[in-house]
Design a protein around this motif. Structure first.
Motif, PDB file in Angstrom:
ATOM      1  N   ASP A 110     -24.686 -17.128-101.122  1.00 46.58           N
ATOM      2  CA  ASP A 110     -25.090 -16.879 -99.746  1.00 46.58           C
ATOM      3  C   ASP A 110     -23.277 -16.241 -99.631  1.00 46.58           C
ATOM      4  N   MET A 111     -23.165 -15.379 -98.636  1.00 50.94           N
ATOM      5  CA  MET A 111     -22.538 -14.580 -98.902  1.00 50.94           C
ATOM      6  C   MET A 111     -21.734 -14.594 -97.250  1.00 50.94           C
ATOM      7  N   ASN A 112     -20.495 -16.113 -97.409  1.00 50.54           N
ATOM      8  CA  ASN A 112     -20.027 -16.137 -96.550  1.00 50.54           C
ATOM      9  C   ASN A 112     -18.279 -15.831 -95.619  1.00 50.54           C
ATOM     10  N   ASP A 113     -18.748 -16.227 -94.485  1.00 48.48           N
ATOM     11  CA  ASP A 113     -17.134 -15.450 -93.746  1.00 48.48           C
ATOM     12  C   ASP A 113     -17.092 -13.786 -94.017  1.00 48.48           C
ATOM     13  N   MET A 114     -18.103 -13.131 -93.424  1.00 42.36           N
ATOM     14  CA  MET A 114     -18.513 -12.133 -94.351  1.00 42.36           C
ATOM     15  C   MET A 114     -17.572 -11.664 -92.551  1.00 42.36           C
ATOM     16  N   LYS A 115     -16.326 -10.510 -92.937  1.00 42.13           N
ATOM     17  CA  LYS A 115     -15.775  -9.724 -91.766  1.00 42.13           C
ATOM     18  C   LYS A 115     -15.801  -7.918 -92.166  1.00 42.13           C
ATOM     19  N   ILE A 116     -16.894  -7.353 -91.585  1.00 44.02           N
ATOM     20  CA  ILE A 116     -17.170  -6.207 -92.031  1.00 44.02           C
ATOM     21  C   ILE A 116     -15.648  -5.322 -90.611  1.00 44.02           C
ATOM     22  N   ALA A 117     -15.258  -4.347 -91.497  1.00 40.38           N
ATOM     23  CA  ALA A 117     -13.955  -3.177 -90.333  1.00 40.38           C
ATOM     24  C   ALA A 117     -14.385  -1.925 -90.844  1.00 40.38           C
ATOM     25  N   VAL A 118     -14.748  -1.594 -89.694  1.00 36.44           N
ATOM     26  CA  VAL A 118     -15.386   0.060 -89.852  1.00 36.44           C
ATOM     27  C   VAL A 118     -14.432   0.834 -89.696  1.00 36.44           C
ATOM     28  N   TYR A 119     -14.375   2.067 -90.105  1.00 35.97           N
ATOM     29  CA  TYR A 119     -13.471   3.011 -89.279  1.00 35.97           C
ATOM     30  C   TYR A 119     -13.876   4.257 -89.852  1.00 35.97           C
ATOM     31  N   ASP A 120     -13.999   4.431 -88.734  1.00 32.91           N
ATOM     32  CA  ASP A 120     -15.162   5.773 -88.874  1.00 32.91           C
ATOM     33  C   ASP A 120     -16.332   5.703 -90.053  1.00 32.91           C
ATOM     34  N   LYS A 121     -16.138   6.488 -91.332  1.00 33.95           N
ATOM     35  CA  LYS A 121     -17.181   6.894 -92.656  1.00 33.95           C
ATOM     36  C   LYS A 121     -16.942   6.046 -93.556  1.00 33.95           C
ATOM     37  N   ILE A 122     -15.317   4.275 -92.938  1.00 35.07           N
ATOM     38  CA  ILE A 122     -15.038   4.098 -94.223  1.00 35.07           C
ATOM     39  C   ILE A 122     -15.076   2.705 -93.347  1.00 35.07           C
ATOM     40  N   ALA A 123     -16.073   1.567 -94.334  1.00 33.68           N
ATOM     41  CA  ALA A 123     -16.002   0.324 -93.859  1.00 33.68           C
ATOM     42  C   ALA A 123     -15.516  -0.737 -95.424  1.00 33.68           C
ATOM     43  N   ASN A 124     -15.133  -1.533 -94.354  1.00 35.91           N
ATOM     44  CA  ASN A 124     -14.073  -2.961 -95.729  1.00 35.91           C
ATOM     45  C   ASN A 124     -14.985  -4.108 -94.817  1.00 35.91           C
ATOM     46  N   VAL A 125     -15.664  -4.152 -96.514  1.00 40.49           N
ATOM     47  CA  VAL A 125     -16.251  -5.584 -96.358  1.00 40.49           C
ATOM     48  C   VAL A 125     -15.779  -6.685 -97.569  1.00 40.49           C
ATOM     49  N   THR A 126     -15.138  -7.788 -96.304  1.00 37.85           N
ATOM     50  CA  THR A 126     -14.761  -8.623 -97.128  1.00 37.85           C
ATOM     51  C   THR A 126     -15.570 -10.297 -96.777  1.00 37.85           C
ATOM     52  N   LEU A 127     -15.248 -11.057 -98.008  1.00 37.08           N
ATOM     53  CA  LEU A 127     -16.564 -11.811 -97.942  1.00 37.08           C
ATOM     54  C   LEU A 127     -16.083 -12.977 -99.031  1.00 37.08           C
ATOM     55  N   HIS A 128     -16.785 -14.430 -99.035  1.00 37.13           N
ATOM     56  CA  HIS A 128     -16.686 -15.750 -99.743  1.00 37.13           C
ATOM     57  C   HIS A 128     -18.286 -15.437-100.278  1.00 37.13           C
ATOM     58  N   THR A 129     -17.957 -15.311-101.859  1.00 37.19           N
ATOM     59  CA  THR A 129     -19.308 -16.232-102.453  1.00 37.19           C
ATOM     60  C   THR A 129     -19.527 -17.494-102.807  1.00 37.19           C
ATOM     61  N   ASP A 130     -20.574 -17.181-102.947  1.00 32.15           N
ATOM     62  CA  ASP A 130     -21.336 -19.248-103.274  1.00 32.15           C
ATOM     63  C   ASP A 130     -23.073 -18.827-103.705  1.00 32.15           C
TER      64      ASP A 130
END
Length: 172
Positions: A110-130
């Motif tokens: 499981d990849m929980n609490d995923m947040k995807i923030a895109v800055y044009d051609k760059i994306a930052n993905v944060t999540l909690h693994t289980d």
């Protein structure tokens, strides 16, 4: 008479050309302002989400080459994990092939609490693994905070940085 006819023709032709030029419209191209900080980039967010789903599926399928293909290894690639010194792409690939190549069964991924923030051609993905992974008879539970930094390339969204650190509080 011929002179009048030629003169009249030239005058009519001149008026017609002048009239056409007056009807030309100037087309102005309005510059679209992109707010890298606040614009959502929904299409790119969906592409990144599909990439994350594909990464998870490649792990579940045990397809290490597919997993590795989602990385953009270059001299700029970096990884932090477990409070250790920074790794490069070669070390990351060796680690991922070693770990995921040794998994005998995936009980939970499981990849929980995923947040995807895109800055044009760059994306930052944060999540909690289980992740609940079996290595033979041994069970490993991996609860981490994970950050993946993606770059949009000609091959799609590719990971250029990874950061893993222990998750102190588990999700309910």
């Amino acid at each position: 008479m011929k002179t009048k006819m030629i003169f009249t023709s030239i005058m009519i032709f001149g008026i017609a050309i002048t009239g056409c030029k007056q009807k030309e419209k100037k087309v102005e191209i309005e510059e679209v302002k992109i707010d890298l900080l606040n614009d959502e980039f929904p299409e790119a967010m969906q592409e990144v989400k599909l990439t994350m789903d594909s990464i998870g599926q490649s792990v579940k399928d045990g397809d290490l080459d597919k997993l590795i293909s989602y990385h953009a290894y270059s001299p700029k690639f970096t990884e932090f994990k477990n409070g250790e010194v920074r790794n490069n792409g070669e070390e990351n690939e060796k680690f991922e092939r070693g770990v995921f190549g040794s998994v005998t069964e995936i009980l939970k991924f499981d990849m929980n609490d995923m947040k995807i923030a895109v800055y044009d051609k760059i994306a930052n993905v944060t999540l909690h693994t289980d992740f609940h992974l079996k290595f033979g008879e041994d069970l490993a539970v991996v609860n981490e905070q994970m950050t993946l930094l993606f770059l949009k390339t000609n091959s799609g969204w590719r990971i250029v940085h990874e950061h893993h650190s222990p998750l102190n509080k588990t999700e309910e």
